[in-house]
Design a protein around this motif. Structure first.
Motif, PDB file in Angstrom:
ATOM      1  N   MET A   1      -2.764  26.475 -11.967  1.00 50.59           N
ATOM      2  CA  MET A   1      -2.346  25.075 -11.985  1.00 50.59           C
ATOM      3  C   MET A   1      -1.681  24.726 -10.660  1.00 50.59           C
ATOM      4  O   MET A   1      -0.738  25.384 -10.240  1.00 50.59           O
ATOM      5  CB  MET A   1      -1.371  24.873 -13.144  1.00 50.59           C
ATOM      6  N   ASN A   2      -2.152  23.682 -10.000  1.00 55.71           N
ATOM      7  CA  ASN A   2      -1.645  23.269  -8.696  1.00 55.71           C
ATOM      8  C   ASN A   2      -0.575  22.191  -8.880  1.00 55.71           C
ATOM      9  O   ASN A   2      -0.860  21.115  -9.389  1.00 55.71           O
ATOM     10  CB  ASN A   2      -2.804  22.745  -7.847  1.00 55.71           C
ATOM     11  N   LEU A   3       0.654  22.493  -8.475  1.00 54.33           N
ATOM     12  CA  LEU A   3       1.755  21.542  -8.647  1.00 54.33           C
ATOM     13  C   LEU A   3       2.130  20.806  -7.368  1.00 54.33           C
ATOM     14  O   LEU A   3       3.107  20.076  -7.338  1.00 54.33           O
ATOM     15  CB  LEU A   3       2.991  22.278  -9.184  1.00 54.33           C
ATOM     16  N   GLU A   4       1.357  21.020  -6.292  1.00 54.54           N
ATOM     17  CA  GLU A   4       1.676  20.346  -5.032  1.00 54.54           C
ATOM     18  C   GLU A   4       1.339  18.868  -5.137  1.00 54.54           C
ATOM     19  O   GLU A   4       0.320  18.494  -5.713  1.00 54.54           O
ATOM     20  CB  GLU A   4       0.882  20.967  -3.891  1.00 54.54           C
ATOM     21  N   PRO A   5       2.184  18.008  -4.561  1.00 54.67           N
ATOM     22  CA  PRO A   5       1.885  16.573  -4.607  1.00 54.67           C
ATOM     23  C   PRO A   5       0.696  16.228  -3.713  1.00 54.67           C
ATOM     24  O   PRO A   5       0.487  16.840  -2.678  1.00 54.67           O
ATOM     25  CB  PRO A   5       3.171  15.919  -4.084  1.00 54.67           C
ATOM     26  N   LYS A   6      -0.077  15.262  -4.142  1.00 52.77           N
ATOM     27  CA  LYS A   6      -1.226  14.801  -3.370  1.00 52.77           C
ATOM     28  C   LYS A   6      -0.768  13.813  -2.307  1.00 52.77           C
ATOM     29  O   LYS A   6       0.138  13.021  -2.527  1.00 52.77           O
ATOM     30  CB  LYS A   6      -2.237  14.107  -4.288  1.00 52.77           C
ATOM     31  N   THR A   7      -1.415  13.847  -1.163  1.00 52.19           N
ATOM     32  CA  THR A   7      -1.121  12.899  -0.101  1.00 52.19           C
ATOM     33  C   THR A   7      -1.878  11.610  -0.379  1.00 52.19           C
ATOM     34  O   THR A   7      -3.083  11.631  -0.613  1.00 52.19           O
ATOM     35  CB  THR A   7      -1.552  13.456   1.263  1.00 52.19           C
ATOM     36  N   TYR A   8      -1.162  10.490  -0.334  1.00 50.87           N
ATOM     37  CA  TYR A   8      -1.775   9.196  -0.597  1.00 50.87           C
ATOM     38  C   TYR A   8      -2.406   8.666   0.683  1.00 50.87           C
ATOM     39  O   TYR A   8      -1.801   8.702   1.751  1.00 50.87           O
ATOM     40  CB  TYR A   8      -0.723   8.197  -1.105  1.00 50.87           C
ATOM     41  N   SER A   9      -3.608   8.155   0.573  1.00 54.13           N
ATOM     42  CA  SER A   9      -4.291   7.526   1.693  1.00 54.13           C
ATOM     43  C   SER A   9      -4.804   6.164   1.225  1.00 54.13           C
ATOM     44  O   SER A   9      -5.596   6.088   0.280  1.00 54.13           O
ATOM     45  CB  SER A   9      -5.455   8.399   2.156  1.00 54.13           C
ATOM     46  N   ALA A  10      -4.352   5.113   1.863  1.00 54.74           N
ATOM     47  CA  ALA A  10      -4.718   3.757   1.446  1.00 54.74           C
ATOM     48  C   ALA A  10      -6.185   3.481   1.736  1.00 54.74           C
ATOM     49  O   ALA A  10      -6.721   3.912   2.755  1.00 54.74           O
ATOM     50  CB  ALA A  10      -3.854   2.738   2.175  1.00 54.74           C
ATOM     51  N   LYS A  11      -6.818   2.750   0.854  1.00 53.19           N
ATOM     52  CA  LYS A  11      -8.190   2.314   1.060  1.00 53.19           C
ATOM     53  C   LYS A  11      -8.149   0.899   1.653  1.00 53.19           C
ATOM     54  O   LYS A  11      -7.239   0.131   1.350  1.00 53.19           O
ATOM     55  CB  LYS A  11      -8.952   2.264  -0.274  1.00 53.19           C
ATOM     56  N   PRO A  12      -9.106   0.547   2.502  1.00 59.64           N
ATOM     57  CA  PRO A  12      -9.072  -0.783   3.130  1.00 59.64           C
ATOM     58  C   PRO A  12      -8.987  -1.942   2.137  1.00 59.64           C
ATOM     59  O   PRO A  12      -8.282  -2.919   2.374  1.00 59.64           O
ATOM     60  CB  PRO A  12     -10.381  -0.830   3.912  1.00 59.64           C
ATOM     61  N   ALA A  13      -9.682  -1.863   1.013  1.00 58.90           N
ATOM     62  CA  ALA A  13      -9.659  -2.960   0.034  1.00 58.90           C
ATOM     63  C   ALA A  13      -8.273  -3.099  -0.594  1.00 58.90           C
ATOM     64  O   ALA A  13      -7.784  -4.211  -0.814  1.00 58.90           O
ATOM     65  CB  ALA A  13     -10.697  -2.717  -1.048  1.00 58.90           C
ATOM     66  N   GLU A  14      -7.608  -1.969  -0.882  1.00 53.33           N
ATOM     67  CA  GLU A  14      -6.251  -2.003  -1.444  1.00 53.33           C
ATOM     68  C   GLU A  14      -5.277  -2.625  -0.451  1.00 53.33           C
ATOM     69  O   GLU A  14      -4.409  -3.402  -0.817  1.00 53.33           O
ATOM     70  CB  GLU A  14      -5.765  -0.587  -1.765  1.00 53.33           C
ATOM     71  N   ALA A  15      -5.422  -2.252   0.818  1.00 52.27           N
ATOM     72  CA  ALA A  15      -4.506  -2.745   1.851  1.00 52.27           C
ATOM     73  C   ALA A  15      -4.643  -4.249   2.037  1.00 52.27           C
ATOM     74  O   ALA A  15      -3.654  -4.950   2.222  1.00 52.27           O
ATOM     75  CB  ALA A  15      -4.766  -2.016   3.163  1.00 52.27           C
ATOM     76  N   ARG A  16      -5.887  -4.757   1.989  1.00 52.16           N
ATOM     77  CA  ARG A  16      -6.106  -6.191   2.172  1.00 52.16           C
ATOM     78  C   ARG A  16      -5.474  -6.994   1.045  1.00 52.16           C
ATOM     79  O   ARG A  16      -4.975  -8.081   1.255  1.00 52.16           O
ATOM     80  CB  ARG A  16      -7.602  -6.494   2.249  1.00 52.16           C
ATOM     81  N   ALA A  17      -5.504  -6.461  -0.152  1.00 49.58           N
ATOM     82  CA  ALA A  17      -4.971  -7.184  -1.309  1.00 49.58           C
ATOM     83  C   ALA A  17      -3.446  -7.298  -1.271  1.00 49.58           C
ATOM     84  O   ALA A  17      -2.883  -8.239  -1.823  1.00 49.58           O
ATOM     85  CB  ALA A  17      -5.401  -6.477  -2.589  1.00 49.58           C
ATOM     86  N   ALA A  18      -2.787  -6.361  -0.611  1.00 49.57           N
ATOM     87  CA  ALA A  18      -1.323  -6.327  -0.626  1.00 49.57           C
ATOM     88  C   ALA A  18      -0.690  -6.982   0.605  1.00 49.57           C
ATOM     89  O   ALA A  18       0.490  -6.776   0.869  1.00 49.57           O
ATOM     90  CB  ALA A  18      -0.860  -4.874  -0.733  1.00 49.57           C
ATOM     91  N   ARG A  19      -1.435  -7.764   1.361  1.00 50.77           N
ATOM     92  CA  ARG A  19      -0.887  -8.373   2.582  1.00 50.77           C
ATOM     93  C   ARG A  19       0.028  -9.545   2.270  1.00 50.77           C
ATOM     94  O   ARG A  19      -0.225 -10.328   1.368  1.00 50.77           O
ATOM     95  CB  ARG A  19      -2.011  -8.863   3.481  1.00 50.77           C
ATOM     96  N   ARG A  20       1.088  -9.655   3.077  1.00 52.17           N
ATOM     97  CA  ARG A  20       2.026 -10.776   2.955  1.00 52.17           C
ATOM     98  C   ARG A  20       2.084 -11.497   4.289  1.00 52.17           C
ATOM     99  O   ARG A  20       1.609 -11.000   5.304  1.00 52.17           O
ATOM    100  CB  ARG A  20       3.412 -10.253   2.582  1.00 52.17           C
ATOM    101  N   TRP A  21       2.688 -12.662   4.288  1.00 52.18           N
ATOM    102  CA  TRP A  21       2.888 -13.448   5.504  1.00 52.18           C
ATOM    103  C   TRP A  21       4.377 -13.520   5.783  1.00 52.18           C
ATOM    104  O   TRP A  21       5.176 -13.827   4.896  1.00 52.18           O
ATOM    105  CB  TRP A  21       2.322 -14.865   5.338  1.00 52.18           C
ATOM    106  N   TRP A  22       4.759 -13.223   7.021  1.00 51.66           N
ATOM    107  CA  TRP A  22       6.152 -13.272   7.448  1.00 51.66           C
ATOM    108  C   TRP A  22       6.284 -14.265   8.591  1.00 51.66           C
ATOM    109  O   TRP A  22       5.391 -14.402   9.415  1.00 51.66           O
ATOM    110  CB  TRP A  22       6.614 -11.901   7.942  1.00 51.66           C
ATOM    111  N   VAL A  23       7.421 -14.934   8.657  1.00 49.10           N
ATOM    112  CA  VAL A  23       7.714 -15.824   9.786  1.00 49.10           C
ATOM    113  C   VAL A  23       8.998 -15.320  10.429  1.00 49.10           C
ATOM    114  O   VAL A  23       9.939 -14.922   9.747  1.00 49.10           O
ATOM    115  CB  VAL A  23       7.829 -17.315   9.346  1.00 49.10           C
TER     116      VAL A  23
END
Length: 154
Positions: A1-23
């Motif tokens: 059983m592997n208990l090491e945490p997985k490294t997260y890598s964002a997918k382009p579609a996920e990143a586009r959905a989470a964009r915000r606008w800052w001023v």
């Protein structure tokens, strides 16, 4: 059983959905510190989902670019240079005149120098919108004011 945490890598579609606008209001802020903060937000380094090869950043609107601050004698000594490619096509303009005539150029060039020198960097730069005065045409995106790190806490 592997208990090491997985490294997260964002997918382009996920990143586009989470964009915000800052001023951000550039009035009275030093150019270099302003550009550093903007580059970090454009790149997405302020988010836990940052992935180096994916655009995970947000949009940034800069207002009052004309009132940004250059420290020391940079206003007179700093030169913005360009070359047309023709013989004798070298042009050099002091920062004072550039800020007066085209105030978006110093901020754009400073941020561009802090982004990756590849297609991702060019794509990130398109999310930067710079305006000389206090007005911008992006009200429909409902931009939030970008929190500026408080200097008095040091």
């Amino acid at each position: 059983m592997n208990l090491e945490p997985k490294t997260y890598s964002a997918k382009p579609a996920e990143a586009r959905a989470a964009r915000r606008w800052w001023v951000i209001d550039a009035e009275g802020k030093p150019l270099g510190r302003l550009a550093t903060r903007i580059a970090m937000v454009l790149r997405g380094k302020d988010k836990p989902t940052f992935t180096p090869h994916v655009d995970t950043g947000d949009f940034v609107i800069v207002v009052n670019a004309q009132k940004t601050m250059l420290t020391g004698r940079k206003m007179q000594q700093k030169q913005y240079v360009r070359h047309s490619g023709e013989p004798g096509g070298f042009r050099s303009v002091p920062a004072e005149l550039v800020l007066e005539r085209q105030p978006e150029i110093p901020i754009t060039k400073a941020v561009k120098g802090m982004l990756p020198k590849n297609t991702l960097g060019r794509e990130l730069l398109t999310k930067l919108k710079v305006y000389p005065g206090p007005d911008h045409p992006h009200a429909a995106q409902q931009p939030q004011p970008l929190p500026w790190p408080d200097q008095s806490s040091k």
